[in-house]
Scaffold this active site. Structure first.
Site, PDB file in Angstrom:
ATOM      1  N   ASN A  83      -4.034   4.093  16.255  1.00 54.05           N
ATOM      2  CA  ASN A  83      -5.095   3.777  15.299  1.00 54.05           C
ATOM      3  C   ASN A  83      -5.480   2.316  15.442  1.00 54.05           C
ATOM      4  O   ASN A  83      -4.642   1.443  15.233  1.00 54.05           O
ATOM      5  CB  ASN A  83      -4.609   4.039  13.870  1.00 54.05           C
ATOM      6  CG  ASN A  83      -4.458   5.519  13.618  1.00 54.05           C
ATOM      7  OD1 ASN A  83      -5.375   6.299  13.843  1.00 54.05           O
ATOM      8  ND2 ASN A  83      -3.274   5.927  13.179  1.00 54.05           N
ATOM      9  N   GLU A 114       0.809  -1.213   0.000  1.00 51.97           N
ATOM     10  CA  GLU A 114       0.000   0.000   0.000  1.00 51.97           C
ATOM     11  C   GLU A 114       0.846   1.268   0.000  1.00 51.97           C
ATOM     12  O   GLU A 114       1.931   1.321   0.572  1.00 51.97           O
ATOM     13  CB  GLU A 114      -0.934  -0.014   1.214  1.00 51.97           C
ATOM     14  CG  GLU A 114      -1.972  -1.103   1.070  1.00 51.97           C
ATOM     15  CD  GLU A 114      -2.939  -1.184   2.237  1.00 51.97           C
ATOM     16  OE1 GLU A 114      -4.156  -1.233   1.981  1.00 51.97           O
ATOM     17  OE2 GLU A 114      -2.495  -1.195   3.393  1.00 51.97           O
ATOM     18  N   CYS A 165       5.922  -5.579  15.911  1.00 53.63           N
ATOM     19  CA  CYS A 165       5.516  -4.593  16.907  1.00 53.63           C
ATOM     20  C   CYS A 165       4.044  -4.838  17.225  1.00 53.63           C
ATOM     21  O   CYS A 165       3.225  -4.982  16.317  1.00 53.63           O
ATOM     22  CB  CYS A 165       5.743  -3.184  16.368  1.00 53.63           C
ATOM     23  SG  CYS A 165       7.440  -2.945  15.806  1.00 53.63           S
ATOM     24  N   CYS A 177       1.022  -2.758  15.757  1.00 52.95           N
ATOM     25  CA  CYS A 177       1.035  -2.442  14.320  1.00 52.95           C
ATOM     26  C   CYS A 177       0.353  -3.531  13.510  1.00 52.95           C
ATOM     27  O   CYS A 177       0.667  -4.714  13.650  1.00 52.95           O
ATOM     28  CB  CYS A 177       2.484  -2.263  13.868  1.00 52.95           C
ATOM     29  SG  CYS A 177       2.628  -2.010  12.095  1.00 52.95           S
ATOM     30  N   GLU A 233      10.071  -2.452   7.104  1.00 52.19           N
ATOM     31  CA  GLU A 233      11.145  -1.755   7.809  1.00 52.19           C
ATOM     32  C   GLU A 233      12.190  -1.357   6.754  1.00 52.19           C
ATOM     33  O   GLU A 233      12.932  -2.208   6.251  1.00 52.19           O
ATOM     34  CB  GLU A 233      11.726  -2.693   8.874  1.00 52.19           C
ATOM     35  CG  GLU A 233      13.028  -2.221   9.492  1.00 52.19           C
ATOM     36  CD  GLU A 233      13.000  -0.777   9.963  1.00 52.19           C
ATOM     37  OE1 GLU A 233      12.192  -0.420  10.829  1.00 52.19           O
ATOM     38  OE2 GLU A 233      13.815   0.024   9.432  1.00 52.19           O
ATOM     39  N   CYS A 277       3.287   8.417   1.408  1.00 49.79           N
ATOM     40  CA  CYS A 277       3.814   7.435   2.349  1.00 49.79           C
ATOM     41  C   CYS A 277       4.051   6.132   1.585  1.00 49.79           C
ATOM     42  O   CYS A 277       3.129   5.548   1.027  1.00 49.79           O
ATOM     43  CB  CYS A 277       2.793   7.252   3.469  1.00 49.79           C
ATOM     44  SG  CYS A 277       3.263   6.019   4.665  1.00 49.79           S
ATOM     45  N   CYS A 333       6.288  -7.437   7.050  1.00 51.44           N
ATOM     46  CA  CYS A 333       7.411  -6.945   7.877  1.00 51.44           C
ATOM     47  C   CYS A 333       7.921  -8.098   8.711  1.00 51.44           C
ATOM     48  O   CYS A 333       7.136  -8.923   9.177  1.00 51.44           O
ATOM     49  CB  CYS A 333       6.918  -5.807   8.780  1.00 51.44           C
ATOM     50  SG  CYS A 333       8.249  -4.962   9.651  1.00 51.44           S
ATOM     51  N   CYS A 338      -1.528   5.572  10.128  1.00 53.41           N
ATOM     52  CA  CYS A 338      -0.303   4.905  10.574  1.00 53.41           C
ATOM     53  C   CYS A 338      -0.609   3.555  11.191  1.00 53.41           C
ATOM     54  O   CYS A 338      -1.460   3.448  12.062  1.00 53.41           O
ATOM     55  CB  CYS A 338       0.392   5.717  11.661  1.00 53.41           C
ATOM     56  SG  CYS A 338       0.870   7.319  11.133  1.00 53.41           S
ATOM     57  N   SER A 359      10.776   5.224  15.485  1.00 51.92           N
ATOM     58  CA  SER A 359       9.575   4.753  16.181  1.00 51.92           C
ATOM     59  C   SER A 359      10.003   4.402  17.599  1.00 51.92           C
ATOM     60  O   SER A 359      10.472   3.303  17.855  1.00 51.92           O
ATOM     61  CB  SER A 359       9.013   3.518  15.480  1.00 51.92           C
ATOM     62  OG  SER A 359       8.519   3.876  14.222  1.00 51.92           O
ATOM     63  N   LEU A 360       9.840   5.351  18.497  1.00 49.68           N
ATOM     64  CA  LEU A 360      10.380   5.173  19.853  1.00 49.68           C
ATOM     65  C   LEU A 360       9.349   4.495  20.756  1.00 49.68           C
ATOM     66  O   LEU A 360       9.593   3.417  21.273  1.00 49.68           O
ATOM     67  CB  LEU A 360      10.802   6.537  20.402  1.00 49.68           C
ATOM     68  CG  LEU A 360      11.605   6.538  21.683  1.00 49.68           C
ATOM     69  CD1 LEU A 360      12.859   5.697  21.571  1.00 49.68           C
ATOM     70  CD2 LEU A 360      11.979   7.975  22.069  1.00 49.68           C
TER      71      LEU A 360
HETATM   72  N1  SAH Z   1       8.797   0.088  10.010  1.00 47.44           N
HETATM   73  C1  SAH Z   1       9.062   1.474  10.114  1.00 47.44           C
HETATM   74  C2  SAH Z   1       8.253   2.260   9.150  1.00 47.44           C
HETATM   75  C3  SAH Z   1       6.753   2.203   9.375  1.00 47.44           C
HETATM   76  S1  SAH Z   1       6.302   3.772   9.927  1.00 47.44           S
HETATM   77  C4  SAH Z   1       8.839   1.924  11.528  1.00 47.44           C
HETATM   78  O1  SAH Z   1       8.307   1.177  12.311  1.00 47.44           O
HETATM   79  O2  SAH Z   1       9.254   3.029  11.846  1.00 47.44           O
HETATM   80  C5  SAH Z   1       4.764   3.593  10.607  1.00 47.44           C
HETATM   81  C6  SAH Z   1       4.662   4.386  11.900  1.00 47.44           C
HETATM   82  O3  SAH Z   1       3.366   4.167  12.459  1.00 47.44           O
HETATM   83  C7  SAH Z   1       5.658   3.896  12.914  1.00 47.44           C
HETATM   84  O4  SAH Z   1       6.065   4.932  13.752  1.00 47.44           O
HETATM   85  C8  SAH Z   1       4.834   2.915  13.686  1.00 47.44           C
HETATM   86  O5  SAH Z   1       5.381   2.637  14.932  1.00 47.44           O
HETATM   87  C9  SAH Z   1       3.518   3.631  13.773  1.00 47.44           C
HETATM   88  N2  SAH Z   1       2.397   2.741  14.032  1.00 47.44           N
HETATM   89  C10 SAH Z   1       2.334   1.418  13.856  1.00 47.44           C
HETATM   90  N3  SAH Z   1       1.121   0.954  14.208  1.00 47.44           N
HETATM   91  C11 SAH Z   1       0.402   2.009  14.604  1.00 47.44           C
HETATM   92  C12 SAH Z   1      -0.940   2.167  15.042  1.00 47.44           C
HETATM   93  N4  SAH Z   1      -1.768   1.149  15.114  1.00 47.44           N
HETATM   94  N5  SAH Z   1      -1.369   3.399  15.370  1.00 47.44           N
HETATM   95  C13 SAH Z   1      -0.541   4.470  15.231  1.00 47.44           C
HETATM   96  N6  SAH Z   1       0.731   4.377  14.798  1.00 47.44           N
HETATM   97  C14 SAH Z   1       1.205   3.166  14.491  1.00 47.44           C
HETATM   98 FE1  SF4 Z   2       7.209  -3.352  11.032  1.00 49.32          FE
HETATM   99 FE2  SF4 Z   2       7.273  -0.709  11.564  1.00 49.32          FE
HETATM  100 FE3  SF4 Z   2       5.013  -2.122  11.902  1.00 49.32          FE
HETATM  101 FE4  SF4 Z   2       7.052  -2.483  13.555  1.00 49.32          FE
HETATM  102  S1  SF4 Z   2       5.863  -0.583  13.300  1.00 49.32           S
HETATM  103  S2  SF4 Z   2       5.837  -4.094  12.611  1.00 49.32           S
HETATM  104  S3  SF4 Z   2       8.779  -2.238  12.169  1.00 49.32           S
HETATM  105  S4  SF4 Z   2       6.067  -1.745   9.974  1.00 49.32           S
END
Ligand code: SAH
Ligand code: SF4
Length: 386
Positions: free
Chosen positions: A311, A104, A128, A131, A181, A117, A124, A354, A234-235
């Site tokens: 989200n 996507e 996490c 996610c 990632e 984006c 992936c 996100c 992504s902290l």
């Molecule tokens: N894999 C990379 C790039 C993806 S960025 C990474 O993790 O940084 C997508 C962003 O959305 C990241 O900061 C991720 O942590 C955040 N994210 C993932 N799931 C989410 C959710 N359900 N609600 C809000 N943000 C989320």
């Molecule tokens: Fe992969 Fe980023 Fe989602 Fe973590 S937040 S599962 S690294 S896409």
């Protein structure tokens, strides 16, 4: 609005796709068919400045040359399997690649600009917990053509060719924040971003590109040194226990190492801060104590925060923190001198926000399995009926 396109079966084609080749590789490919480097420059201009989708469009090349190029090469973009536009203007494409895999891409428009984006992988490897993409196993890395192709398809959709000047661009930024990632597919991401940045083509400056990583420490430095793009991390938690619970990668690269990589990130300065993304999870990481610990953690790093209201997606174990909690968290950081805006969720109605991205490769294969089972059952019945 929800449009379904018929992607059409990609032809079995052995010709090389010119999209996605680095400039050196494009020059070499044309040399192989007897074309001097200045031809590569011309073709590059057509591909990335004009957005040509065929050799026929390259009108300043002789007819003979166009035919010759067509014999050896193609100009191919990802197909669009589905396009949806949210009530807030966010647009999401489900892109289909030559092998049928899908990923996507999302465009998040602002008043006179907007960010595309982009996904870097199908699925992936990381898991996490918050996610949606993380619930889909890694299928494969995307190629440079598929990565740069996502941006080109988005520009096709808005008719943004030839490349406009910076002030006139609607698709003005790229965020590598889609599925996957990016630092686990660094070489392909780097080739694609170098194509995007070349100033005689798409010409999107490195300051308009942001790479987001879950914290693949050994690759962070390379992103700064080789691409010089903005960095987002992504902290999501200020201590190792909480972070390891929601982001298993933290066990491999704990916060101390991650913070050091941020301190060492080439080009980080007050004018160019690192963004710390922080998803607000109710009862997990959202107290004032967490905010205080966060400030201590990032001490000395030129940074800003981006608070992301969680989200939800089907089957998630988490909830978003209350609006007042998110507001208070932001305020605590702000009062200590940090920029900590709350990201407005965009495209939630089409699952484009996100962490909501997920292609249905698994669902489809389940459906295919059911189909096959029912076909087999029919065949059995027919056989029984003689
Ligand atoms: N894999 C990379 C790039 C993806 S960025 C990474 O993790 O940084 C997508 C962003 O959305 C990241 O900061 C991720 O942590 C955040 N994210 C993932 N799931 C989410 C959710 N359900 N609600 C809000 N943000 C989320
Ligand atoms: Fe992969 Fe980023 Fe989602 Fe973590 S937040 S599962 S690294 S896409």
């Amino acid at each position: 609005m929800d449009t379904v396109f018929s992607p059409g079966a990609p032809p079995a084609d052995t010709r090389t796709n010119l999209i996605g080749l680095s400039r050196e590789a494009l020059t070499a490919a044309l040399l192989e068919v007897g074309q001097k480097p200045f031809r590569a420059k011309q073709v590059w201009h057509w591909l990335y400045h004009r957005g040509a989708t065929s050799f026929a469009a390259m009108t300043d090349l002789s007819k003979d040359l166009r035919t010759k190029l067509e014999d050896h090469f193609v100009v191919s973009r990802p197909g669009i399997s589905r396009e949806q536009t949210s009530s807030d203007g966010t647009r999401k494409w489900l892109m289909e690649f030559a092998d049928g895999q899908k990923a996507e891409t999302v465009f998040i428009p602002d008043i006179d600009r907007g960010a595309v984006c982009i996904s870097s992988q199908v699925g992936c490897t990381l898991t996490c917990r918050f996610c949606h993409t993380g619930t889909q196993r890694l299928v494969r890395n995307l190629t440079p053509a598929e990565i740069v192709g996502q941006f080109m398809v988005a520009r096709d959709s808005y008719g943004e060719w030839p490349t406009p000047t910076d002030e006139r661009r609607m698709l003005s930024n790229i965020v590598l924040m889609g599925m996957g990632e990016p630092l686990y597919n660094f070489d392909n991401v780097a080739t694609a971003m170098k194509i995007v940045m070349a100033d005689d083509g798409i010409a999107l400056g490195k300051r308009r590109i942001t790479l987001s990583t879950s914290g693949v420490v050994p690759e962070i430095h390379r992103a700064g040194a080789e691409l010089g793009v903005n960095l987002a991390i992504s902290l999501h938690a200020p201590d190792d226990d909480t972070r390891s619970m929601i982001m298993p990668i933290n066990k491999k690269y704990p916060l101390k190492e991650l913070m050091q990589a941020c301190r060492d990130y080439p080009g980080a300065s007050n004018a160019r801060r690192i963004t710390f993304e922080y998803v607000m999870l109710k009862g997990i990481n959202d107290t004032t104590a967490h905010a205080r610990a966060l400030m201590k953690l990032v001490k000395g790093i030129p940074c800003k925060f981006n608070l992301i209201p969680f989200n939800p997606w089907p089957g998630t174990p988490y909830e978003c923190s209350d609006a007042a909690t998110v507001e208070g968290f932001s305020q605590t950081l702000f009062e200590a001198g940090f920029s900590a805006p709350i990201r407005t969720p965009r495209g939630r109605d089409i699952l484009a926000a996100c962490g909501q991205l997920k292609t249905d490769s698994e669902k489809l294969s389940a459906r295919e399995k059911r189909l096959r089972e029912s076909e087999a059952a029919w065949a059995e019945k027919e056989a029984a009926l003689g």
